[in-house]
Design a protein around this motif. Structure first.
Motif, PDB file in Angstrom:
ATOM      1  N   SER A 136       0.796  -1.236   0.000  1.00  0.00           N
ATOM      2  CA  SER A 136       0.000   0.000   0.000  1.00  0.00           C
ATOM      3  C   SER A 136       0.820   1.274   0.000  1.00  0.00           C
ATOM      4  O   SER A 136       0.461   2.246  -0.663  1.00  0.00           O
ATOM      5  CB  SER A 136      -0.945   0.011   1.200  1.00  0.00           C
ATOM      6  OG  SER A 136      -0.206  -0.108   2.404  1.00  0.00           O
ATOM      7  N   VAL A 137       1.948   1.293   0.749  1.00  0.00           N
ATOM      8  CA  VAL A 137       2.695   2.537   0.881  1.00  0.00           C
ATOM      9  C   VAL A 137       3.185   3.081  -0.460  1.00  0.00           C
ATOM     10  O   VAL A 137       2.919   4.244  -0.793  1.00  0.00           O
ATOM     11  CB  VAL A 137       3.861   2.365   1.872  1.00  0.00           C
ATOM     12  CG1 VAL A 137       4.772   3.590   1.843  1.00  0.00           C
ATOM     13  CG2 VAL A 137       3.334   2.139   3.274  1.00  0.00           C
ATOM     14  N   PRO A 138       3.907   2.297  -1.274  1.00  0.00           N
ATOM     15  CA  PRO A 138       4.396   2.872  -2.539  1.00  0.00           C
ATOM     16  C   PRO A 138       3.259   3.362  -3.432  1.00  0.00           C
ATOM     17  O   PRO A 138       3.383   4.399  -4.095  1.00  0.00           O
ATOM     18  CB  PRO A 138       5.152   1.708  -3.180  1.00  0.00           C
ATOM     19  CG  PRO A 138       5.457   0.777  -2.066  1.00  0.00           C
ATOM     20  CD  PRO A 138       4.316   0.887  -1.130  1.00  0.00           C
ATOM     21  N   GLY A 160      -5.378   1.200  -6.979  1.00  0.00           N
ATOM     22  CA  GLY A 160      -4.411   0.650  -6.040  1.00  0.00           C
ATOM     23  C   GLY A 160      -4.826  -0.692  -5.468  1.00  0.00           C
ATOM     24  O   GLY A 160      -3.978  -1.506  -5.100  1.00  0.00           O
ATOM     25  N   ALA A 161      -6.132  -0.947  -5.379  1.00  0.00           N
ATOM     26  CA  ALA A 161      -6.605  -2.229  -4.854  1.00  0.00           C
ATOM     27  C   ALA A 161      -6.151  -3.385  -5.731  1.00  0.00           C
ATOM     28  O   ALA A 161      -5.710  -4.430  -5.226  1.00  0.00           O
ATOM     29  CB  ALA A 161      -8.135  -2.206  -4.735  1.00  0.00           C
ATOM     30  N   PHE A 162      -6.243  -3.211  -7.028  1.00  0.00           N
ATOM     31  CA  PHE A 162      -5.805  -4.279  -7.945  1.00  0.00           C
ATOM     32  C   PHE A 162      -4.290  -4.456  -7.889  1.00  0.00           C
ATOM     33  O   PHE A 162      -3.785  -5.589  -7.902  1.00  0.00           O
ATOM     34  CB  PHE A 162      -6.228  -3.946  -9.381  1.00  0.00           C
ATOM     35  CG  PHE A 162      -7.711  -4.075  -9.617  1.00  0.00           C
ATOM     36  CD1 PHE A 162      -8.288  -5.326  -9.800  1.00  0.00           C
ATOM     37  CD2 PHE A 162      -8.522  -2.957  -9.647  1.00  0.00           C
ATOM     38  CE1 PHE A 162      -9.654  -5.457 -10.018  1.00  0.00           C
ATOM     39  CE2 PHE A 162      -9.886  -3.073  -9.858  1.00  0.00           C
ATOM     40  CZ  PHE A 162     -10.454  -4.324 -10.039  1.00  0.00           C
ATOM     41  N   ILE A 163      -3.561  -3.326  -7.808  1.00  0.00           N
ATOM     42  CA  ILE A 163      -2.098  -3.434  -7.724  1.00  0.00           C
ATOM     43  C   ILE A 163      -1.688  -4.089  -6.407  1.00  0.00           C
ATOM     44  O   ILE A 163      -0.800  -4.955  -6.366  1.00  0.00           O
ATOM     45  CB  ILE A 163      -1.463  -2.042  -7.868  1.00  0.00           C
ATOM     46  CG1 ILE A 163      -1.833  -1.425  -9.227  1.00  0.00           C
ATOM     47  CG2 ILE A 163       0.048  -2.115  -7.705  1.00  0.00           C
ATOM     48  CD1 ILE A 163      -1.330  -0.014  -9.429  1.00  0.00           C
ATOM     49  N   ALA A 164      -2.341  -3.690  -5.312  1.00  0.00           N
ATOM     50  CA  ALA A 164      -2.025  -4.278  -4.013  1.00  0.00           C
ATOM     51  C   ALA A 164      -2.326  -5.774  -3.995  1.00  0.00           C
ATOM     52  O   ALA A 164      -1.579  -6.562  -3.401  1.00  0.00           O
ATOM     53  CB  ALA A 164      -2.812  -3.561  -2.921  1.00  0.00           C
ATOM     54  N   THR A 220     -11.687 -14.000  -0.898  1.00  0.00           N
ATOM     55  CA  THR A 220     -12.425 -12.760  -0.610  1.00  0.00           C
ATOM     56  C   THR A 220     -11.514 -11.549  -0.458  1.00  0.00           C
ATOM     57  O   THR A 220     -12.001 -10.430  -0.229  1.00  0.00           O
ATOM     58  CB  THR A 220     -13.233 -12.919   0.686  1.00  0.00           C
ATOM     59  OG1 THR A 220     -12.347 -13.321   1.745  1.00  0.00           O
ATOM     60  CG2 THR A 220     -14.333 -13.962   0.507  1.00  0.00           C
ATOM     61  N   LEU A 221     -10.187 -11.728  -0.567  1.00  0.00           N
ATOM     62  CA  LEU A 221      -9.259 -10.622  -0.338  1.00  0.00           C
ATOM     63  C   LEU A 221      -9.467  -9.491  -1.344  1.00  0.00           C
ATOM     64  O   LEU A 221      -9.478  -8.311  -0.982  1.00  0.00           O
ATOM     65  CB  LEU A 221      -7.813 -11.115  -0.397  1.00  0.00           C
ATOM     66  CG  LEU A 221      -6.745 -10.027  -0.228  1.00  0.00           C
ATOM     67  CD1 LEU A 221      -6.881  -9.358   1.134  1.00  0.00           C
ATOM     68  CD2 LEU A 221      -5.341 -10.599  -0.420  1.00  0.00           C
ATOM     69  N   LEU A 222      -9.641  -9.840  -2.609  1.00  0.00           N
ATOM     70  CA  LEU A 222      -9.814  -8.798  -3.627  1.00  0.00           C
ATOM     71  C   LEU A 222     -11.056  -7.953  -3.345  1.00  0.00           C
ATOM     72  O   LEU A 222     -11.029  -6.724  -3.482  1.00  0.00           O
ATOM     73  CB  LEU A 222      -9.902  -9.425  -5.017  1.00  0.00           C
ATOM     74  CG  LEU A 222     -10.074  -8.427  -6.177  1.00  0.00           C
ATOM     75  CD1 LEU A 222      -8.914  -7.448  -6.209  1.00  0.00           C
ATOM     76  CD2 LEU A 222     -10.200  -9.159  -7.511  1.00  0.00           C
ATOM     77  N   ALA A 223     -12.131  -8.614  -2.922  1.00  0.00           N
ATOM     78  CA  ALA A 223     -13.356  -7.863  -2.599  1.00  0.00           C
ATOM     79  C   ALA A 223     -13.123  -6.918  -1.424  1.00  0.00           C
ATOM     80  O   ALA A 223     -13.603  -5.781  -1.418  1.00  0.00           O
ATOM     81  CB  ALA A 223     -14.489  -8.835  -2.301  1.00  0.00           C
ATOM     82  N   VAL A 224     -12.369  -7.400  -0.426  1.00  0.00           N
ATOM     83  CA  VAL A 224     -12.065  -6.546   0.727  1.00  0.00           C
ATOM     84  C   VAL A 224     -11.241  -5.335   0.299  1.00  0.00           C
ATOM     85  O   VAL A 224     -11.504  -4.197   0.719  1.00  0.00           O
ATOM     86  CB  VAL A 224     -11.327  -7.353   1.805  1.00  0.00           C
ATOM     87  CG1 VAL A 224     -10.822  -6.440   2.924  1.00  0.00           C
ATOM     88  CG2 VAL A 224     -12.236  -8.431   2.375  1.00  0.00           C
ATOM     89  N   LEU A 225     -10.255  -5.580  -0.559  1.00  0.00           N
ATOM     90  CA  LEU A 225      -9.423  -4.469  -1.031  1.00  0.00           C
ATOM     91  C   LEU A 225     -10.232  -3.477  -1.855  1.00  0.00           C
ATOM     92  O   LEU A 225     -10.049  -2.254  -1.732  1.00  0.00           O
ATOM     93  CB  LEU A 225      -8.249  -5.006  -1.854  1.00  0.00           C
ATOM     94  CG  LEU A 225      -7.233  -5.875  -1.109  1.00  0.00           C
ATOM     95  CD1 LEU A 225      -6.143  -6.357  -2.055  1.00  0.00           C
ATOM     96  CD2 LEU A 225      -6.619  -5.114   0.056  1.00  0.00           C
ATOM     97  N   LEU A 226     -11.124  -3.978  -2.706  1.00  0.00           N
ATOM     98  CA  LEU A 226     -11.933  -3.090  -3.549  1.00  0.00           C
ATOM     99  C   LEU A 226     -12.902  -2.242  -2.724  1.00  0.00           C
ATOM    100  O   LEU A 226     -13.362  -1.204  -3.201  1.00  0.00           O
ATOM    101  CB  LEU A 226     -12.703  -3.906  -4.580  1.00  0.00           C
ATOM    102  CG  LEU A 226     -11.860  -4.547  -5.687  1.00  0.00           C
ATOM    103  CD1 LEU A 226     -12.724  -5.419  -6.581  1.00  0.00           C
ATOM    104  CD2 LEU A 226     -11.155  -3.468  -6.516  1.00  0.00           C
ATOM    105  N   THR A 235     -12.230  -1.486   0.875  1.00  0.00           N
ATOM    106  CA  THR A 235     -11.490  -0.688   1.856  1.00  0.00           C
ATOM    107  C   THR A 235     -10.641   0.400   1.213  1.00  0.00           C
ATOM    108  O   THR A 235     -10.586   1.531   1.727  1.00  0.00           O
ATOM    109  CB  THR A 235     -10.603  -1.597   2.715  1.00  0.00           C
ATOM    110  OG1 THR A 235      -9.720  -2.355   1.860  1.00  0.00           O
ATOM    111  CG2 THR A 235     -11.445  -2.541   3.551  1.00  0.00           C
ATOM    112  N   TYR A 236      -9.999   0.108   0.100  1.00  0.00           N
ATOM    113  CA  TYR A 236      -9.119   1.105  -0.510  1.00  0.00           C
ATOM    114  C   TYR A 236      -9.889   2.344  -0.957  1.00  0.00           C
ATOM    115  O   TYR A 236      -9.587   3.466  -0.544  1.00  0.00           O
ATOM    116  CB  TYR A 236      -8.347   0.477  -1.669  1.00  0.00           C
ATOM    117  CG  TYR A 236      -7.065  -0.208  -1.254  1.00  0.00           C
ATOM    118  CD1 TYR A 236      -7.036  -1.035  -0.133  1.00  0.00           C
ATOM    119  CD2 TYR A 236      -5.900  -0.044  -1.979  1.00  0.00           C
ATOM    120  CE1 TYR A 236      -5.874  -1.672   0.245  1.00  0.00           C
ATOM    121  CE2 TYR A 236      -4.725  -0.677  -1.609  1.00  0.00           C
ATOM    122  CZ  TYR A 236      -4.721  -1.492  -0.495  1.00  0.00           C
ATOM    123  OH  TYR A 236      -3.554  -2.121  -0.123  1.00  0.00           O
TER     124      TYR A 236
END
Length: 320
Positions: free
Chosen positions: A62-64, A107-111, A126-132, A134-135
């Motif tokens: 996430s940072v970069p 950034g969610a897809f890159i992360a 379910t990680l991708l859904a969480v990122l989509l 939360t980000y």
């Protein structure tokens, strides 16, 4: 149309270039922690590694991204703050939150790709859904919060500048009030003015007339603050000019009233007491334009002098 090359050339030293990446860091911290806790919920020592390993993986993911996106949106922030007309808070919040949410979505897809590469096994489905979720949500919230901060900082800056300008205006206005009075045999003159705000419409003046006579002005402009101070400066100039003609208090106030009615377009008014003092003959002539009645103290008794008249600026044709 935004001319980005000119914007970047002239604003390369702007604080937004380091402020926006710092905002990116503040965005990445809760997002990386959310991602790490989500993965850690499958077991602190599970197939995804230990908790701190997951934290560092989340930070690496996430940072970069958000630091780079913060630097990318620095030109947008410069445009929002430097454009000729400042956007309303609602519009600025929509622009910032929308832009940052879009960056969060990308950034969610890159992360997700970085997490897949960093973990020893495949992440939960379910990680991708969480990122989509939360980000973009976190970035949009940060956009709203930053807009509120920016609006507050803008109002604080404007208020500070206005306060400084009002103090300068008060100093100028105090300079218009006479600090020294003519020395008259057997007669003492004194005055004091304390405005309710930084500036105001109350004023007094001493005008040296011919034959040793002295003109005395006590006036009050309706209202407070800068509008009253501007009218006060106009009224003072008109009174000084007319008083030096030596026409007497009544004619002086009549001409001043006509002049102010021509120059001032407002619903306000000015109350004024104008007196001409002859220290040799020990006589005083007074004309009153709606001001509180003057007081005469003689032999220990104080009486009101019956001198009446309409305030200035109400009607052009008024006799005093």
């Amino acid at each position: 149309m935004i001319r980005w090359h000119r914007l970047l050339r002239f604003q390369i030293g702007s604080a937004e270039w380091w402020r926006m990446p710092l905002i990116g860091l503040t965005i990445s911290a809760p997002i990386s922690l959310t991602t790490s806790l989500f993965l850690a919920s499958y077991g602190a020592e599970g197939p995804y590694g230990g908790f701190w390993h997951l934290v560092f993986a989340g930070l690496a993911a996430s940072v970069p991204i958000f630091v780079l996106s913060g630097a990318f949106f620095a030109p947008l922030e410069i445009w929002l703050n430097r454009r000729p007309g400042r956007l309303p808070m609602r519009h600025a919040a929509i622009v910032r939150s929308g832009a940052l949410a879009l960056a969060g979505l990308v950034g969610a897809f890159i992360a997700y790709a970085i997490v897949v590469w960093a973990l020893p096994v495949a992440p939960p489905s379910t990680l991708l859904a969480v990122l989509l979720v939360t980000y973009p949500l976190n970035t949009a919230i940060v956009g709203l919060a930053y807009t509120a901060y920016d609006q507050y900082f803008h109002h604080l800056t404007v208020s500070t500048q206005l306060t400084q300008e009002m103090r300068v205006a008060r100093g100028i206005q105090e300079g218009l009030l006479p600090s020294q009075f003519p020395q008259l045999e057997g007669i003492a003159l004194a005055a004091r003015c304390e405005p309710a705000q930084e500036t105001g419409g109350d004023f007094y003046d001493i005008v040296q007339l011919g034959d040793g006579r002295v003109g005395i002005v006590i006036a009050d402009v309706a209202g407070k603050g800068m509008p009253a101070a501007l009218v006060m400066a106009n009224a003072r100039s008109a009174l000084r000019a007319e008083a030096r003609l030596g026409s007497g208090p009544a004619k002086t106030l009549r001409r001043v009233n006509q002049s102010l009615c021509r120059d001032i377009n407002s619903n306000g008014f000015v109350t004024c007491l104008y007196a001409e003092l002859d220290p040799v003959a020990r006589q005083i002539s007074i004309a009153n334009a709606g001001h509180p009645l003057p007081l005469l103290n003689r032999d220990g008794a104080t009486i009101e002098m019956d001198v009446y008249g309409l305030p200035l600026v109400l009607r052009p044709e008024v006799a005093y």
